[in-house]
Design a protein around this motif. Structure first.
Motif, mmCIF file in Angstrom:
data_model
loop_
_atom_site.group_PDB
_atom_site.id
_atom_site.type_symbol
_atom_site.label_atom_id
_atom_site.label_comp_id
_atom_site.label_asym_id
_atom_site.label_seq_id
_atom_site.Cartn_x
_atom_site.Cartn_y
_atom_site.Cartn_z
ATOM 1 N N LEU A 58 72.514 -34.495 -80.753
ATOM 2 C CA LEU A 58 72.642 -34.901 -79.360
ATOM 3 C C LEU A 58 72.314 -36.380 -79.211
ATOM 4 O O LEU A 58 71.547 -36.940 -79.992
ATOM 5 N N ASP A 59 72.883 -37.010 -78.177
ATOM 6 C CA ASP A 59 72.490 -38.391 -77.909
ATOM 7 C C ASP A 59 71.065 -38.392 -77.382
ATOM 8 O O ASP A 59 70.564 -37.397 -76.842
ATOM 9 N N SER A 60 70.393 -39.504 -77.540
ATOM 10 C CA SER A 60 68.961 -39.588 -77.224
ATOM 11 C C SER A 60 68.680 -39.283 -75.761
ATOM 12 O O SER A 60 67.643 -38.700 -75.419
ATOM 13 N N LYS A 61 69.601 -39.646 -74.859
ATOM 14 C CA LYS A 61 69.387 -39.402 -73.434
ATOM 15 C C LYS A 61 69.359 -37.915 -73.126
ATOM 16 O O LYS A 61 68.476 -37.428 -72.415
ATOM 17 N N THR A 62 70.310 -37.182 -73.689
ATOM 18 C CA THR A 62 70.357 -35.738 -73.468
ATOM 19 C C THR A 62 69.162 -35.051 -74.107
ATOM 20 O O THR A 62 68.528 -34.186 -73.497
ATOM 21 N N ALA A 63 68.839 -35.450 -75.333
ATOM 22 C CA ALA A 63 67.711 -34.840 -76.036
ATOM 23 C C ALA A 63 66.400 -35.055 -75.286
ATOM 24 O O ALA A 63 65.528 -34.178 -75.283
ATOM 25 N N SER A 64 66.264 -36.197 -74.617
ATOM 26 C CA SER A 64 65.027 -36.506 -73.901
ATOM 27 C C SER A 64 64.830 -35.624 -72.675
ATOM 28 O O SER A 64 63.727 -35.540 -72.140
ATOM 29 N N LYS A 65 65.868 -34.942 -72.218
ATOM 30 C CA LYS A 65 65.757 -34.067 -71.056
ATOM 31 C C LYS A 65 65.165 -32.709 -71.410
ATOM 32 O O LYS A 65 64.775 -31.950 -70.525
ATOM 33 N N ILE A 66 65.102 -32.386 -72.711
ATOM 34 C CA ILE A 66 64.691 -31.060 -73.139
ATOM 35 C C ILE A 66 63.213 -31.037 -73.512
ATOM 36 O O ILE A 66 62.763 -31.805 -74.361
ATOM 37 N N ASN A 67 62.462 -30.153 -72.869
ATOM 38 C CA ASN A 67 61.044 -29.967 -73.173
ATOM 39 C C ASN A 67 60.855 -28.556 -73.730
ATOM 40 O O ASN A 67 61.106 -27.574 -73.021
ATOM 41 N N VAL A 68 60.444 -28.464 -74.967
ATOM 42 C CA VAL A 68 60.256 -27.159 -75.615
ATOM 43 C C VAL A 68 58.782 -26.790 -75.572
ATOM 44 O O VAL A 68 57.928 -27.534 -76.079
ATOM 45 N N LEU A 69 58.475 -25.648 -74.951
ATOM 46 C CA LEU A 69 57.090 -25.222 -74.763
ATOM 47 C C LEU A 69 56.886 -23.826 -75.345
ATOM 48 O O LEU A 69 57.803 -23.007 -75.359
ATOM 49 N N SER A 70 55.682 -23.564 -75.808
ATOM 50 C CA SER A 70 55.344 -22.230 -76.322
ATOM 51 C C SER A 70 54.932 -21.344 -75.150
ATOM 52 O O SER A 70 55.366 -21.552 -74.019
ATOM 53 N N SER A 71 54.073 -20.373 -75.393
ATOM 54 C CA SER A 71 53.650 -19.462 -74.325
ATOM 55 C C SER A 71 52.692 -20.125 -73.341
ATOM 56 O O SER A 71 52.466 -19.606 -72.243
ATOM 57 N N ASN A 72 52.124 -21.266 -73.711
ATOM 58 C CA ASN A 72 51.228 -21.984 -72.810
ATOM 59 C C ASN A 72 52.016 -23.048 -72.026
ATOM 60 O O ASN A 72 51.820 -24.244 -72.207
ATOM 61 N N TYR A 73 52.890 -22.588 -71.178
ATOM 62 C CA TYR A 73 53.808 -23.488 -70.484
ATOM 63 C C TYR A 73 53.465 -23.678 -69.006
ATOM 64 O O TYR A 73 53.988 -24.579 -68.356
ATOM 65 N N GLN A 74 52.591 -22.812 -68.466
ATOM 66 C CA GLN A 74 52.400 -22.780 -67.010
ATOM 67 C C GLN A 74 51.961 -24.125 -66.429
ATOM 68 O O GLN A 74 52.494 -24.583 -65.410
ATOM 69 N N ASN A 75 50.980 -24.770 -67.056
ATOM 70 C CA ASN A 75 50.465 -26.025 -66.503
ATOM 71 C C ASN A 75 51.544 -27.097 -66.451
ATOM 72 O O ASN A 75 51.611 -27.884 -65.499
ATOM 73 N N LYS A 76 52.397 -27.123 -67.472
ATOM 74 C CA LYS A 76 53.465 -28.123 -67.496
ATOM 75 C C LYS A 76 54.457 -27.866 -66.376
ATOM 76 O O LYS A 76 54.886 -28.802 -65.693
ATOM 77 N N LEU A 77 54.819 -26.602 -66.177
ATOM 78 C CA LEU A 77 55.755 -26.278 -65.101
ATOM 79 C C LEU A 77 55.167 -26.645 -63.742
ATOM 80 O O LEU A 77 55.874 -27.148 -62.856
ATOM 81 N N LEU A 78 53.864 -26.409 -63.576
ATOM 82 C CA LEU A 78 53.224 -26.672 -62.290
ATOM 83 C C LEU A 78 53.064 -28.169 -62.017
ATOM 84 O O LEU A 78 52.810 -28.563 -60.879
ATOM 85 N N GLU A 79 53.201 -28.993 -63.048
ATOM 86 C CA GLU A 79 53.228 -30.436 -62.810
ATOM 87 C C GLU A 79 54.524 -30.848 -62.119
ATOM 88 O O GLU A 79 54.559 -31.841 -61.383
ATOM 89 N N ILE A 80 55.563 -30.082 -62.354
ATOM 90 C CA ILE A 80 56.896 -30.416 -61.857
ATOM 91 C C ILE A 80 57.276 -29.606 -60.628
ATOM 92 O O ILE A 80 57.976 -30.089 -59.737
ATOM 93 N N ILE A 81 56.796 -28.360 -60.574
ATOM 94 C CA ILE A 81 57.181 -27.432 -59.514
ATOM 95 C C ILE A 81 55.930 -26.913 -58.821
ATOM 96 O O ILE A 81 54.989 -26.462 -59.482
#
Length: 327
Positions: free
Chosen positions: A283-306
């Protein structure tokens, strides 16, 4: 099963209406078919009416307030982008490639971004898109196509919008670990699902994005996506799944560029992360930078955005919903 990375546009418009509407908001996973059609129909009328007023107000360089809806939308434009878009528009007009319905500044800008502001390459991409719309019947697909099997499809491909992120973008959720490709193809066909996919993209640009823009008072034409890959395995990569992904990927990349703002892939195990790392290398760097891969401890990251009130409980938020199509 999610197709091209710039896709993610689906039905229903919860989370982008007035304060009164938000009090009794439900998600795609909760409402009955009759309620869904009634509420979508009501919001469609509101959004189209508000969007029409908004477009007229832009032409007069003023904002209006009618029916209690604020039409003052912030739309900051970079001067260099503005000049390039104008040059691109003139090139399209000269070759009669700019229908009035697509002459809104932001659509040409997305195609320019997709081709790194190379006007000739963007023009070629645009020309192909206009021809594809004619061949596919895209301009009338909202009226012409009835995806009557939607409820059955959702049982085998759980997906839908739920609320907005903190910047007002619609949040789209897919539970990829629960996708059953073979069962999906028993309740619909590849061609019909592709038409549904295109129809929902058109819904997004006709209704959802304008409604979100009005609610957030800023221009919005992209989404935040959450892909839950818990339980995902080989069963999700059948030939039917691969064929569907290829079709969607081609359509999305060619005709709906730059509509993904960010993506969160959650519940990703070590194997999935390794596989995605290999995919990212293509993938080009711009598209790749949009993807955040998280394990089962994802809640805090989601709550930063939503905000928690906009995120369903099963993803760590406080919004309650019945996951009718998910379980």
């Amino acid at each position: 099963m999610s197709g091209h990375l710039d896709r993610f546009a689906r039905p229903c418009f919860e989370g982008v209406t007035s304060n009164d509407d938000r009090k009794d908001r439900k998600s795609d996973f909760e409402v009955s078919e009759e309620d869904r059609k009634t509420r979508i129909g009501n919001l469609k009328k509101k959004a189209i009416k508000a969007s029409s007023k908004f477009k007229r107000s832009l032409k007069k360089k003023s904002s209006r307030r009618k029916s209690g809806i604020s039409l003052s939308i912030k739309d900051f434009r970079d001067i260099e982008e503005l000049q390039t878009v104008d040059a691109f528009r003139q090139a399209l007009i000269a070759e009669q490639l700019l229908p009035a319905r697509h002459d809104d500044y932001h659509m040409p800008l997305r195609f320019l971004k997709a081709r790194k502001f190379d006007i000739e390459k963007a023009k070629h991409m645009w020309d192909n898109m206009i021809q594809w719309r004619k061949d596919f019947g895209t301009d009338t697909i909202l009226e012409d196509f009835d995806f009557c099997e939607l409820n059955e499809v959702l049982k085998h491909y759980p997906q839908g919008y739920h609320g907005v992120d903190k910047e007002g973008r619609p949040v789209y959720i897919e539970l990829l670990g629960k996708v059953e490709p073979d069962q999906l193809m028993r309740v619909t066909t590849l061609d019909r699902y592709v038409r549904y996919h295109v129809q929902e993209f058109e819904n997004c640009f006709a209704i959802k994005f304008p409604a979100c823009s009005i609610a957030a008072k800023r221009h919005i034409d992209s989404s935040t996506t959450i892909l839950d890959v818990q339980g995902m395995g080989y069963k999700n990569f059948s030939k039917a799944a691969q064929d569907l992904v290829k079709r969607l990927q081609k359509i999305d990349g060619d005709n709906y560029p730059e509509t993904l703002y960010r993506m969160f892939i959650i519940n990703a195990g070590p194997g999935f992360k390794m596989g995605l790392k290999a995919v990212k290398s293509f993938l080009d760097s711009k598209t790749a930078s949009k993807i955040n891969v998280l394990s089962s401890n994802y809640q805090n990251k989601l709550l930063e955005i939503i905000d928690a009130s906009e995120l369903p409980q099963f993803l760590g938020g406080s919004c309650t919903l019945l996951i009718r199509e998910v379980v």
